[in-house]
Design a protein around this motif. Structure first.
Motif, short mmCIF file in Angstrom:
data_model
loop_
_atom_site.label_atom_id
_atom_site.label_comp_id
_atom_site.label_asym_id
_atom_site.label_seq_id
_atom_site.Cartn_x
_atom_site.Cartn_y
_atom_site.Cartn_z
N LYS A 16 0.86 -1.19 0.00
CA LYS A 16 0.00 0.00 0.00
C LYS A 16 0.89 1.24 0.00
O LYS A 16 1.13 1.89 1.02
N GLY A 46 -1.55 -5.60 -1.37
CA GLY A 46 -1.85 -4.22 -1.75
C GLY A 46 -1.64 -3.97 -3.23
O GLY A 46 -1.01 -4.76 -3.93
N ASP A 47 -2.12 -2.82 -3.72
CA ASP A 47 -2.18 -2.57 -5.16
C ASP A 47 -0.90 -1.99 -5.76
O ASP A 47 -0.80 -1.85 -6.97
N ALA A 48 0.11 -1.64 -4.95
CA ALA A 48 1.32 -1.02 -5.49
C ALA A 48 2.57 -1.54 -4.78
O ALA A 48 3.30 -0.78 -4.15
N ILE A 108 -0.59 -10.37 -7.09
CA ILE A 108 -0.58 -8.92 -7.33
C ILE A 108 0.86 -8.43 -7.47
O ILE A 108 1.17 -7.62 -8.36
N GLY A 112 2.67 -6.87 -10.83
CA GLY A 112 3.32 -5.56 -10.75
C GLY A 112 4.76 -5.61 -11.23
O GLY A 112 5.22 -4.72 -11.96
N TYR A 218 -3.78 -3.34 4.31
CA TYR A 218 -4.42 -3.58 3.02
C TYR A 218 -5.94 -3.67 3.10
O TYR A 218 -6.61 -3.84 2.09
N ASP A 220 -9.82 -2.53 3.39
CA ASP A 220 -10.55 -1.36 2.91
C ASP A 220 -11.90 -1.28 3.61
O ASP A 220 -12.25 -2.11 4.45
#
Length: 245
Positions: A16, A46-48, A108, A112, A218, A220
């Motif tokens: 994150k 997380g997305d990044a 993920i 990335g 992470y 939400d």
């Protein structure tokens, strides 16, 4: 050790990047007067994850910055160091280390890394770093001993005799704080405090001798435990810094 103004610790980041940067910027870390310990789990979920990985690699070895290994770094490491088949290709099975990592948020991270166009280089650099990351560390400030590790430990054993699986994976102390009656202050990540019924901020338990730092980075607002945050605490003053949701 030399006198420091703040003994800082940051819990699980889990890819994150924006949340991590928001809390790190709030902290305004000063390498001349502060010491900061990162408890591991920099990637996955997380997305990044890639910006986080690159930041950790850039800052590893800098003055008064200590980076520990988490179970997600260990899964990554094991996944890419599996024995290749006789044809030189990686062995893949449902119970392989690669499958374990991918199924626990690693997919993920892998996507990335692939999108950067420098997959092999980034994987090799991260493997090299993870191999250097310790599983635990001891720091003494103002005659108080602090133990840091990602997940868990046996308070009655010296750090040199701790079990690696304990340090990386187990949740015994987080779930049963009363097992720690020693004088050292033990600082853990790994187990989101929300899953234990606490609000999303670091928890001081056992009269301050056990500190839980994983605040569900992470998670939400759609999660039954969320929203999560990334947290930093100054163990000397008790001040808490948290990411924006």
């Amino acid at each position: 050790m030399e006198k420091i103004d703040r003994l800082l610790v940051i819990g699980d980041i889990h890819g994150k990047w924006e949340r991590f940067k928001s809390v790190y910027d709030k902290v305004s870390f000063n390498a001349e007067t502060d010491l900061i310990v990162f408890l591991g789990d920099y990637l996955d979920r997380g997305d990044a994850p890639v910006p986080v990985m690159e930041w950790v690699m850039e800052h590893y070895g800098q003055k008064n910055m200590v980076f520990l290994r988490g179970n997600h770094e260990q899964m990554f490491y094991d996944a890419f160091l599996e024995s290749p088949s006789s044809e030189g290709h990686r062995v893949f099975s449902l119970d392989s280390s690669l499958s374990l990592w991918l199924g626990n948020g690693g997919q993920i991270t892998y996507e990335g890394i692939r999108k950067t166009g420098k997959k092999e280089e980034l994987i090799a650099d991260w493997l090299s770093l993870v191999a250097k990351l310790p599983l635990c560390t001891e720091i003494v400030v103002n005659n108080q001993t602090y133990w840091f590790m990602h997940a868990n430990c046996n308070p009655g054993l010296p750090l040199s005799e701790q079990d690696d699986v304990d340090l990386l994976w187990r949740r015994t102390l987080a779930e049963r704080p009363n097992l720690h009656n020693g004088e050292q202050i033990i600082v853990l990540g790994h187990t989101p405090v929300q899953a234990l019924g606490y609000e999303a901020k670091p928890q001081w338990l056992q009269n301050g001798r056990l500190v839980l730092m994983d605040t569900g980075s992470y998670l939400d607002s759609l999660s039954h435990l969320g929203p999560g945050k990334i947290s930093c605490a100054d163990l000397l003053s008790g001040e808490i810094y948290q990411s924006a949701v």
